[in-house]
Design a protein around this motif. Structure first.
Motif, PDB file in Angstrom:
ATOM      1  N   ALA A  71       0.843  -1.203   0.000  1.00 23.79           N
ATOM      2  CA  ALA A  71       0.000   0.000   0.000  1.00 23.79           C
ATOM      3  C   ALA A  71       0.875   1.249   0.000  1.00 23.79           C
ATOM      4  O   ALA A  71       0.634   2.202  -0.743  1.00 23.79           O
ATOM      5  CB  ALA A  71      -0.918  -0.010   1.216  1.00 23.79           C
ATOM      6  N   ILE A  72       1.905   1.210   0.828  1.00 18.36           N
ATOM      7  CA  ILE A  72       2.811   2.367   0.933  1.00 18.36           C
ATOM      8  C   ILE A  72       3.569   2.552  -0.385  1.00 18.36           C
ATOM      9  O   ILE A  72       3.740   3.681  -0.865  1.00 18.36           O
ATOM     10  CB  ILE A  72       3.765   2.176   2.140  1.00 18.36           C
ATOM     11  CG1 ILE A  72       2.970   2.272   3.449  1.00 18.36           C
ATOM     12  CG2 ILE A  72       4.888   3.204   2.136  1.00 18.36           C
ATOM     13  CD1 ILE A  72       3.696   1.732   4.670  1.00 18.36           C
ATOM     14  N   ALA A  73       3.985   1.430  -0.996  1.00 20.26           N
ATOM     15  CA  ALA A  73       4.699   1.497  -2.281  1.00 20.26           C
ATOM     16  C   ALA A  73       3.794   2.068  -3.370  1.00 20.26           C
ATOM     17  O   ALA A  73       4.211   2.897  -4.189  1.00 20.26           O
ATOM     18  CB  ALA A  73       5.197   0.104  -2.664  1.00 20.26           C
ATOM     19  N   THR A  74       2.524   1.657  -3.341  1.00 17.44           N
ATOM     20  CA  THR A  74       1.560   2.137  -4.343  1.00 17.44           C
ATOM     21  C   THR A  74       1.396   3.651  -4.254  1.00 17.44           C
ATOM     22  O   THR A  74       1.149   4.331  -5.245  1.00 17.44           O
ATOM     23  CB  THR A  74       0.197   1.433  -4.121  1.00 17.44           C
ATOM     24  OG1 THR A  74       0.421   0.027  -4.086  1.00 17.44           O
ATOM     25  CG2 THR A  74      -0.786   1.770  -5.222  1.00 17.44           C
ATOM     26  N   LEU A  75       1.536   4.176  -3.038  1.00 25.10           N
ATOM     27  CA  LEU A  75       1.367   5.628  -2.854  1.00 25.10           C
ATOM     28  C   LEU A  75       2.657   6.395  -3.160  1.00 25.10           C
ATOM     29  O   LEU A  75       2.735   7.594  -2.898  1.00 25.10           O
ATOM     30  CB  LEU A  75       0.925   5.910  -1.416  1.00 25.10           C
ATOM     31  CG  LEU A  75      -0.509   5.473  -1.092  1.00 25.10           C
ATOM     32  CD1 LEU A  75      -0.784   5.559   0.409  1.00 25.10           C
ATOM     33  CD2 LEU A  75      -1.510   6.338  -1.853  1.00 25.10           C
ATOM     34  N   ASP A  76       3.681   5.677  -3.666  1.00 24.61           N
ATOM     35  CA  ASP A  76       4.958   6.317  -4.033  1.00 24.61           C
ATOM     36  C   ASP A  76       5.652   6.983  -2.859  1.00 24.61           C
ATOM     37  O   ASP A  76       6.284   8.032  -3.019  1.00 24.61           O
ATOM     38  CB  ASP A  76       4.746   7.359  -5.150  1.00 24.61           C
ATOM     39  CG  ASP A  76       4.627   6.675  -6.508  1.00 24.61           C
ATOM     40  OD1 ASP A  76       5.152   5.548  -6.636  1.00 24.61           O
ATOM     41  OD2 ASP A  76       4.009   7.269  -7.416  1.00 24.61           O
TER      42      ASP A  76
END
Lengths: 205, 229
Positions: A71-76
């Motif tokens: 999730a954190i990666a998806t939010l860049d």
């Protein structure tokens, strides 16, 4: 009182949605809530004056770390500060161990990962590998987990600071939001240098 | 008034300060303190106290709040000057609170501070008492006295009492060595105090002779007989 600056948002992970609340600008501060669920307190509003606060709803299941990491990666979010409250202390530690290069600093609010009646030798051993600047906070009136457990984190982790918040119970951020935020902000901004006071004590110039 | 402490903040400031000191003595590693009245990023005591978990520590005062604080933190309790029966109300309440927190204080954890006038005979001791001026050894201006009276809601284990502001503090041990020994025995039975903190000097007096006589009498004829109490 001013309305909460937080807005609700979602991020899609494998077809399921992870809900989070976001406010503020600057360095991201990811917050993982305690057993009571995702509830915003005054401390969130105060923290959002200094950081881009993202308070995630923890995905169901015993190990939420992989889903959170995605999730954190998806939010860049390239690098971020990470704060875990109570039971989420374990997930925050797990995430920091999993992504040591991305977690700038770690805040554990009354963590329950290590309890007097439930010591975790494996976790305590792995903590010694974690060099992430870490602030562990306990309320002096915590009746859920003994504040003396703070010693274990400090003894196990090479870069750990322990702070007692007087007259606070288990949920420090709700009991004493100003005191909680002041030390958390100072630590996240200055890491171990926060031990050097910048508070002015002149009474009259 | 001392150190410009606001009397209305005195209790909560003292409570926090004592909790901080106890934490500093017992926490094995440096820690930060985010208090209401005190804030430190690093508290570190070196050398560590020899006694474990910490040296004998007392909360002083007769109020309900100070007795509860002492009981909660497993501290001794100190009472002062008042008549035995009145001080006994405070120490009884303290013991009740200790029981509520699952422990029992020893007699050494109850201190009674008092004035003592000891002389060869009861008559001499009472003559000394009568010769004392019944006023505080320092004067207080009316405005200050009234402000203190207003702010100080003194209580003995929750029972409201007027504070002693202008008069002399009571002298609760008066008499010959025999009489005083009996009074100490009664104090132990009624107040439960295992430690006495005594002033043998007539309050406000600069005269050393009566003090030296009292010290000698106390050392030779009182102390050997109260050790076994």
């Amino acid at each position: 009182m001013a309305p909460s600056p937080f807005r609700e948002a979602n991020v899609e992970i494998d077809g399921s949605r992870v809900r989070y609340m976001e406010a503020g600008q600057g360095t991201p501060l990811v917050h993982l809530h305690g057993a009571g669920g995702l509830r915003l307190t005054r401390a969130h509003d105060l923290l959002a004056r200094h950081f881009r606060v993202l308070a995630f709803e923890l995905p169901e299941g015993p190990s939420p770390e992989p889903a959170l990491a995605r999730a954190i990666a998806t939010l860049d979010l390239d690098t971020f500060n990470l704060m875990g409250t109570s039971v989420a202390g374990a997930a925050a530690l797990g995430l920091a161990l999993q992504e040591p290069g991305r977690v700038r600093a770690l805040v554990l609010e009354a963590p329950t990962a290590i309890r007097p009646d439930k010591r975790d030798a494996d976790l305590e051993r792995r903590l010694s590998d974690l060099a992430t600047p870490t602030l562990v906070l306990f309320g002096t009136g915590d009746d859920v987990v003994a504040p003396a457990m703070g010693r274990v984190y400090k003894a196990s982790m090479s870069n750990c600071h322990l702070v007692f918040v007087y007259a606070a119970g288990h949920v420090i951020s709700a009991d004493r939001p100003e005191a909680f935020t002041e030390v958390v902000v100072d630590f996240l901004e200055r890491h171990e240098a926060f031990v050097i006071s910048r508070a002015r004590t002149v009474i009259h110039p | 008034m001392t150190y410009d402490l606001n009397p209305q903040e005195a209790r909560e400031r003292t409570d926090e300060g004592m909790e901080l000191i106890l934490k500093a003595w017992t926490e094995p590693q440096p820690f930060g303190w985010q208090g209401r009245h005190f804030q430190y990023r690093t508290v570190s005591i070196w050398p560590r106290p020899l006694q474990q978990p910490h040296p004998p520590t007392f909360a002083l005062g007769t109020s309900r709040e100070s007795c509860e604080f002492a009981a909660r933190h497993h501290l001794g309790c100190g009472v002062s000057y008042g008549p035995f029966e009145v001080m006994a109300k405070a120490t009884r309440y303290y013991r009740e609170q200790c029981a509520r927190h699952g422990w029992q204080p020893s007699p050494e954890q109850i201190v009674y501070r008092a004035n003592m006038l000891v002389a060869e005979t009861d008559e001499e001791a009472h003559a000394l008492l009568r010769a004392q001026p019944n006023e505080a050894p320092f004067t207080m201006r009316a405005g200050v006295r009234d402000a203190v009276m207003t702010l100080d809601s003194r209580n003995i284990a929750g029972e409201a009492r007027a504070p002693v502001v202008t008069g002399a503090l009571p002298t609760t041990f008066v008499g010959s060595p025999d009489t005083v020994v009996e009074q100490v025995r009664r104090c132990r039975a009624v107040v439960g105090a295992g430690v006495l903190d005594l002033s043998l000097h007539p309050p406000g007096s600069g005269d050393l002779d009566p003090l030296m006589r009292a010290l000698e009498l106390f050392g030779k004829k009182v102390l050997p007989r109260i050790r076994e109490l």
